[in-house]
Design a protein around this motif. Structure first.
Motif, PDB file in Angstrom:
ATOM      1  N   ARG A 302     -40.422  49.225-105.200  1.00 57.55           N
ATOM      2  CA  ARG A 302     -39.317  49.660-106.053  1.00 57.55           C
ATOM      3  C   ARG A 302     -38.139  48.689-105.984  1.00 57.55           C
ATOM      4  O   ARG A 302     -37.486  48.396-106.978  1.00 57.55           O
ATOM      5  N   TYR A 303     -37.852  48.184-104.755  1.00 58.73           N
ATOM      6  CA  TYR A 303     -36.669  47.326-104.610  1.00 58.73           C
ATOM      7  C   TYR A 303     -36.927  46.082-103.739  1.00 58.73           C
ATOM      8  O   TYR A 303     -35.998  45.368-103.374  1.00 58.73           O
ATOM      9  N   ALA A 304     -38.194  45.836-103.407  1.00 58.75           N
ATOM     10  CA  ALA A 304     -38.510  44.769-102.442  1.00 58.75           C
ATOM     11  C   ALA A 304     -37.889  43.422-102.809  1.00 58.75           C
ATOM     12  O   ALA A 304     -37.426  42.687-101.936  1.00 58.75           O
ATOM     13  N   ASN A 305     -37.870  43.092-104.092  1.00 54.38           N
ATOM     14  CA  ASN A 305     -37.362  41.783-104.507  1.00 54.38           C
ATOM     15  C   ASN A 305     -35.839  41.700-104.485  1.00 54.38           C
ATOM     16  O   ASN A 305     -35.273  40.634-104.710  1.00 54.38           O
ATOM     17  N   GLU A 306     -35.186  42.850-104.238  1.00 53.60           N
ATOM     18  CA  GLU A 306     -33.717  42.864-104.342  1.00 53.60           C
ATOM     19  C   GLU A 306     -32.994  43.171-103.044  1.00 53.60           C
ATOM     20  O   GLU A 306     -31.779  43.261-103.017  1.00 53.60           O
ATOM     21  N   THR A 307     -33.724  43.369-101.946  1.00 53.39           N
ATOM     22  CA  THR A 307     -33.050  43.738-100.692  1.00 53.39           C
ATOM     23  C   THR A 307     -32.043  42.648-100.301  1.00 53.39           C
ATOM     24  O   THR A 307     -32.282  41.456-100.551  1.00 53.39           O
ATOM     25  N   PRO A 308     -30.909  43.056 -99.699  1.00 55.31           N
ATOM     26  CA  PRO A 308     -29.802  42.099 -99.504  1.00 55.31           C
ATOM     27  C   PRO A 308     -29.969  41.198 -98.276  1.00 55.31           C
ATOM     28  O   PRO A 308     -29.200  41.282 -97.323  1.00 55.31           O
ATOM     29  N   THR A 309     -30.996  40.364 -98.288  1.00 56.53           N
ATOM     30  CA  THR A 309     -31.146  39.391 -97.209  1.00 56.53           C
ATOM     31  C   THR A 309     -31.119  38.006 -97.841  1.00 56.53           C
ATOM     32  O   THR A 309     -31.472  37.856 -99.012  1.00 56.53           O
ATOM     33  N   PHE A 410     -33.884  62.524 -93.035  1.00 56.42           N
ATOM     34  CA  PHE A 410     -33.459  61.136 -92.824  1.00 56.42           C
ATOM     35  C   PHE A 410     -32.499  60.811 -93.963  1.00 56.42           C
ATOM     36  O   PHE A 410     -32.857  60.883 -95.129  1.00 56.42           O
ATOM     37  N   ASP A 411     -31.280  60.481 -93.608  1.00 58.40           N
ATOM     38  CA  ASP A 411     -30.246  60.282 -94.622  1.00 58.40           C
ATOM     39  C   ASP A 411     -29.705  58.850 -94.536  1.00 58.40           C
ATOM     40  O   ASP A 411     -29.029  58.495 -93.571  1.00 58.40           O
ATOM     41  N   ARG A 412     -30.004  58.047 -95.561  1.00 55.86           N
ATOM     42  CA  ARG A 412     -29.457  56.683 -95.553  1.00 55.86           C
ATOM     43  C   ARG A 412     -28.414  56.500 -96.654  1.00 55.86           C
ATOM     44  O   ARG A 412     -28.138  55.369 -97.056  1.00 55.86           O
ATOM     45  N   THR A 413     -27.838  57.629 -97.124  1.00 52.20           N
ATOM     46  CA  THR A 413     -26.859  57.499 -98.210  1.00 52.20           C
ATOM     47  C   THR A 413     -25.588  56.777 -97.745  1.00 52.20           C
ATOM     48  O   THR A 413     -24.906  56.153 -98.554  1.00 52.20           O
ATOM     49  N   GLN A 414     -25.274  56.848 -96.425  1.00 50.70           N
ATOM     50  CA  GLN A 414     -24.075  56.146 -95.914  1.00 50.70           C
ATOM     51  C   GLN A 414     -24.473  55.032 -94.948  1.00 50.70           C
ATOM     52  O   GLN A 414     -23.709  54.672 -94.052  1.00 50.70           O
ATOM     53  N   SER A 415     -25.698  54.547 -95.081  1.00 53.35           N
ATOM     54  CA  SER A 415     -26.230  53.647 -94.043  1.00 53.35           C
ATOM     55  C   SER A 415     -25.702  52.221 -94.126  1.00 53.35           C
ATOM     56  O   SER A 415     -25.873  51.452 -93.185  1.00 53.35           O
ATOM     57  N   GLY A 416     -25.078  51.849 -95.236  1.00 54.99           N
ATOM     58  CA  GLY A 416     -24.606  50.471 -95.399  1.00 54.99           C
ATOM     59  C   GLY A 416     -24.798  50.053 -96.844  1.00 54.99           C
ATOM     60  O   GLY A 416     -24.659  50.875 -97.751  1.00 54.99           O
ATOM     61  N   ASP A 417     -25.193  48.799 -97.040  1.00 56.05           N
ATOM     62  CA  ASP A 417     -25.340  48.287 -98.405  1.00 56.05           C
ATOM     63  C   ASP A 417     -26.524  48.957 -99.105  1.00 56.05           C
ATOM     64  O   ASP A 417     -27.666  48.884 -98.624  1.00 56.05           O
ATOM     65  N   SER A 418     -26.216  49.632-100.202  1.00 55.00           N
ATOM     66  CA  SER A 418     -27.320  50.183-101.008  1.00 55.00           C
ATOM     67  C   SER A 418     -27.095  49.831-102.467  1.00 55.00           C
ATOM     68  O   SER A 418     -27.753  50.343-103.359  1.00 55.00           O
ATOM     69  N   SER A 419     -26.145  48.890-102.692  1.00 52.31           N
ATOM     70  CA  SER A 419     -25.731  48.567-104.054  1.00 52.31           C
ATOM     71  C   SER A 419     -26.816  47.812-104.825  1.00 52.31           C
ATOM     72  O   SER A 419     -26.771  47.726-106.048  1.00 52.31           O
ATOM     73  N   PHE A 424     -32.141  53.221-103.773  1.00 54.45           N
ATOM     74  CA  PHE A 424     -32.222  52.981-102.321  1.00 54.45           C
ATOM     75  C   PHE A 424     -31.522  54.070-101.508  1.00 54.45           C
ATOM     76  O   PHE A 424     -32.093  54.619-100.562  1.00 54.45           O
ATOM     77  N   ALA A 425     -30.279  54.401-101.864  1.00 55.67           N
ATOM     78  CA  ALA A 425     -29.528  55.415-101.103  1.00 55.67           C
ATOM     79  C   ALA A 425     -30.223  56.757-101.317  1.00 55.67           C
ATOM     80  O   ALA A 425     -30.339  57.219-102.445  1.00 55.67           O
ATOM     81  N   CYS A 426     -30.737  57.363-100.281  1.00 55.39           N
ATOM     82  CA  CYS A 426     -31.444  58.631-100.481  1.00 55.39           C
ATOM     83  C   CYS A 426     -31.513  59.403 -99.185  1.00 55.39           C
ATOM     84  O   CYS A 426     -31.257  58.873 -98.095  1.00 55.39           O
ATOM     85  N   LYS A 427     -31.827  60.687 -99.360  1.00 51.50           N
ATOM     86  CA  LYS A 427     -31.952  61.601 -98.233  1.00 51.50           C
ATOM     87  C   LYS A 427     -33.365  62.153 -98.327  1.00 51.50           C
ATOM     88  O   LYS A 427     -33.766  62.646 -99.382  1.00 51.50           O
ATOM     89  N   GLN A 428     -34.143  62.021 -97.269  1.00 52.01           N
ATOM     90  CA  GLN A 428     -35.534  62.505 -97.301  1.00 52.01           C
ATOM     91  C   GLN A 428     -35.689  63.662 -96.337  1.00 52.01           C
ATOM     92  O   GLN A 428     -35.165  63.610 -95.228  1.00 52.01           O
ATOM     93  N   THR A 462     -40.608  55.651 -91.739  1.00 50.48           N
ATOM     94  CA  THR A 462     -40.186  54.253 -91.631  1.00 50.48           C
ATOM     95  C   THR A 462     -39.252  53.924 -92.785  1.00 50.48           C
ATOM     96  O   THR A 462     -39.630  54.090 -93.949  1.00 50.48           O
ATOM     97  N   ASN A 463     -38.051  53.467 -92.455  1.00 51.74           N
ATOM     98  CA  ASN A 463     -37.074  53.198 -93.511  1.00 51.74           C
ATOM     99  C   ASN A 463     -36.225  51.981 -93.213  1.00 51.74           C
ATOM    100  O   ASN A 463     -35.835  51.750 -92.071  1.00 51.74           O
ATOM    101  N   LEU A 464     -35.897  51.263 -94.273  1.00 55.68           N
ATOM    102  CA  LEU A 464     -34.948  50.167 -94.168  1.00 55.68           C
ATOM    103  C   LEU A 464     -33.523  50.688 -94.315  1.00 55.68           C
ATOM    104  O   LEU A 464     -33.304  51.704 -94.977  1.00 55.68           O
ATOM    105  N   VAL A 465     -32.576  49.970 -93.729  1.00 56.14           N
ATOM    106  CA  VAL A 465     -31.139  50.225 -93.937  1.00 56.14           C
ATOM    107  C   VAL A 465     -30.447  48.859 -93.839  1.00 56.14           C
ATOM    108  O   VAL A 465     -30.989  47.950 -93.213  1.00 56.14           O
ATOM    109  N   PHE A 466     -29.283  48.722 -94.443  1.00 63.40           N
ATOM    110  CA  PHE A 466     -28.594  47.435 -94.401  1.00 63.40           C
ATOM    111  C   PHE A 466     -27.128  47.605 -93.993  1.00 63.40           C
ATOM    112  O   PHE A 466     -26.212  47.411 -94.793  1.00 63.40           O
ATOM    113  N   PRO A 467     -26.906  47.974 -92.725  1.00 64.95           N
ATOM    114  CA  PRO A 467     -25.542  48.209 -92.251  1.00 64.95           C
ATOM    115  C   PRO A 467     -24.806  46.900 -91.939  1.00 64.95           C
ATOM    116  O   PRO A 467     -25.430  45.843 -91.851  1.00 64.95           O
TER     117      PRO A 467
END
Ligand code: FRU
Length: 499
Positions: A302-309, A410-419, A424-428, A462-467
């Motif tokens: 869904r977003y692999a090509n856009e992750t902020p690295t 699992f809540d990554r809505t405030q985890s860091g960069d999700s722009s 990406f920002a979601c709660k599971q 298993t989840n990515l986050v970008f804090p």
């Protein structure tokens, strides 16, 4: 173009760069490929685009390890040739030289998809090919007779996973073919005979079927109770919120046909997080080891090509041992990090038999972003128990358990960069039982990833986050206090700067 010249060396200190997970030195990586153990080395190949940090013409990158934790990067193993790009596939040890490639000795054979287009058209063509190595994977020869298997009637025909089936004395290939898995057999890895297909109306068809794997495991470690496990990854589809993910089937396999033990509508997910895809297992582990070890690509189409690295993109999951266990919900595949992880642990905290009142954060003194946290606790009268990780004043990733509803969030809505992507920002929220009122979790944190193993690996997330770099705090909280039976926190050392 000389690949080595365009791959800048990395010191592994870039923003979000994992410290104990496998990543390419630079540029784009997706699926793990060709994992095989031979002469004391674990080989890991991977879908690699060496010229850019987005997906492109696929090569097989290569690394080896002696402990599954520390990796040595090796030169690219396979590059696109006149038959096309090198898509996913597997590798085996040809112990008895069934191919005739090795002059009666043993060697490595890679079986992979050559991807190009039909002559004079832009219609994709996917055919299966071989390459072999007589020097422990250091150099590879493409087989002259490539491709060895074509099926022009099927558009999506890829990702062959091959293993030796002792009972019938044959090689078996499972391969994704449209919305099903096809099974072929061979005596020499060169000539393949169609055996059967599996999958129509079975399990989930929310995306294109990819990257199968098939292997046998004992149930509850009882050698007299063996079952076959079929892994199938499902590509991203716009109608599915969660993007790409992996399912598995448990059943019987007779060398030709796989039969699902479950009702066809029943779906078993390998991982309940968003970022574990295309996972397959190592081939040829010695019998005295006996483990079945999986590694997955820690991202989502869904977003692999856009992750902020920057400069590199994507990591693999931690290698995980797969075990079949009888649970309240029936026989289930469980996963735990391989025990070799102990090679990089540095003890930080050990708590035994201790009562903690609500409002007290016993972990406030810890500021780390590469950790293993293992806890076994009793929520007592607390409805809610939670762990906030990678936390600062304005960022946190929340892992929360509701002991009443037995749901893990699992809540990554405030985890860091999700722009970088709207989904990406979601709660599971995931069902996770707490037998005997015990909450058991192992959590691995590696700067931009979080892997949760609940109840001895029955529930995996298993989840990515970008804090931000300084979001490294920890908080353990509860609504009404908890009793900690044991809690162990280890810092995990970098595997790149501490060889
Ligand atoms: C899965 C996949 C495979 C394919 C490869 C191409 O992620 O789509 O089916 O072989 O990636 O890179």
């Amino acid at each position: 173009m000389d690949v080595e010249q365009v791959v800048p060396r990395s010191n592994y200190s870039e923003k979000h760069r994992p410290q104990f997970h496998f990543t390419p030195e630079s540029n784009w990586m997706n699926d793990p490929n060709g994992m095989v153990y031979f002469n004391g080395e674990y080989h890991l190949f991977y879908q690699y685009h060496p010229y850019s940090s987005v997906w492109g013409p696929m090569h097989w990158g290569h690394a080896v390890s002696i402990d599954l934790i520390h990796w040595e990067h090796l030169p690219i193993a396979l590059k696109p040739d006149q038959n096309g790009a090198i898509f996913s596939g597997s590798a085996v040890v040809d112990w008895d030289d069934t191919t005739g490639f090795f002059n009666g000795q043993s060697g490595l054979v890679a079986i992979f998809t050559h991807a190009d287009t039909y002559p004079g058209s832009d219609k994709p063509r996917q055919r299966q090919s071989l390459a072999y190595s007589s020097d422990n994977g250091r150099s590879w020869t493409l087989y002259k007779g490539n491709p060895v298997l074509s099926e022009p009637r099927i558009l999506d025909f890829r990702d062959p996973k091959v293993f030796w089936h002792k009972e019938t004395n044959r090689w078996v290939m499972v391969i994704a073919s449209g919305q099903s898995i096809s099974i072929y057999t061979s005596l020499n890895l060169i000539d393949w005979e169609f055996a059967s297909t599996f999958g129509e109306k079975e399990g989930s068809h929310q995306g294109v079927w990819e990257c199968p794997d098939l292997f046998k495991l004992p149930v509850d470690n009882d050698p007299s109770k063996q079952k076959w496990v079929l892994l199938v990854s499902l590509g991203d589809h716009p109608d599915v919120d969660s993007g790409s993910k992996t399912q598995y089937f448990i059943g019987e396999f007779d060398g030709k046909t796989f039969r699902n033990d479950h009702h066809p509508d029943h779906v078993c997910w390998l991982d309940h997080g968003r970022d574990n895809y295309a996972g397959v297992t190592w081939s040829d582990l010695p019998d005295h080891d006996g483990r079945r070890i999986l590694i997955g690509w820690m991202s989502n189409w869904r977003y692999a090509n856009e992750t902020p690295t920057e400069g590199w993109r994507s990591a693999m999951t931690i290698p995980r041992e797969l075990v079949l266990k009888s649970t309240l919900a029936g026989v289930q595949l469980t996963q735990l990090p391989v025990t070799e992880l102990k090679n990089i642990k540095e003890p930080l905290v050990l708590v035994k038999e201790q009562k903690i009142t609500s409002g007290e954060n016993v972990l406030s003194g810890i500021h780390e972003n590469t950790l293993e946290i293992t806890m076994d606790l009793n929520p007592g009268s607390s409805e809610v128990v939670g762990l906030k990780v990678l936390k600062s004043d304005n960022e946190e990733t929340v892992i929360e358990y509701n002991a009443k509803t037995e749901m893990l969030t699992f809540d990554r809505t405030q985890s860091g960069d999700s722009s970088f992507h709207a989904s990406f920002a979601c709660k599971q929220t995931i069902k996770m039982n707490s037998p005997h009122e015990r909450l058991q979790l192992t959590v691995l944190i590696d700067r931009s990833s979080i892997e949760i193993f609940g109840n001895s690996g029955e529930t995996v997330v298993t989840n990515l986050v970008f804090p931000k770099e300084d979001s490294n705090g920890l908080e353990l909280y509860s609504s009404d206090g908890i009793f900690i039976h044991s809690m162990e926190i280890n810092r995990l050392k970098s595997v790149w700067t501490n060889p």
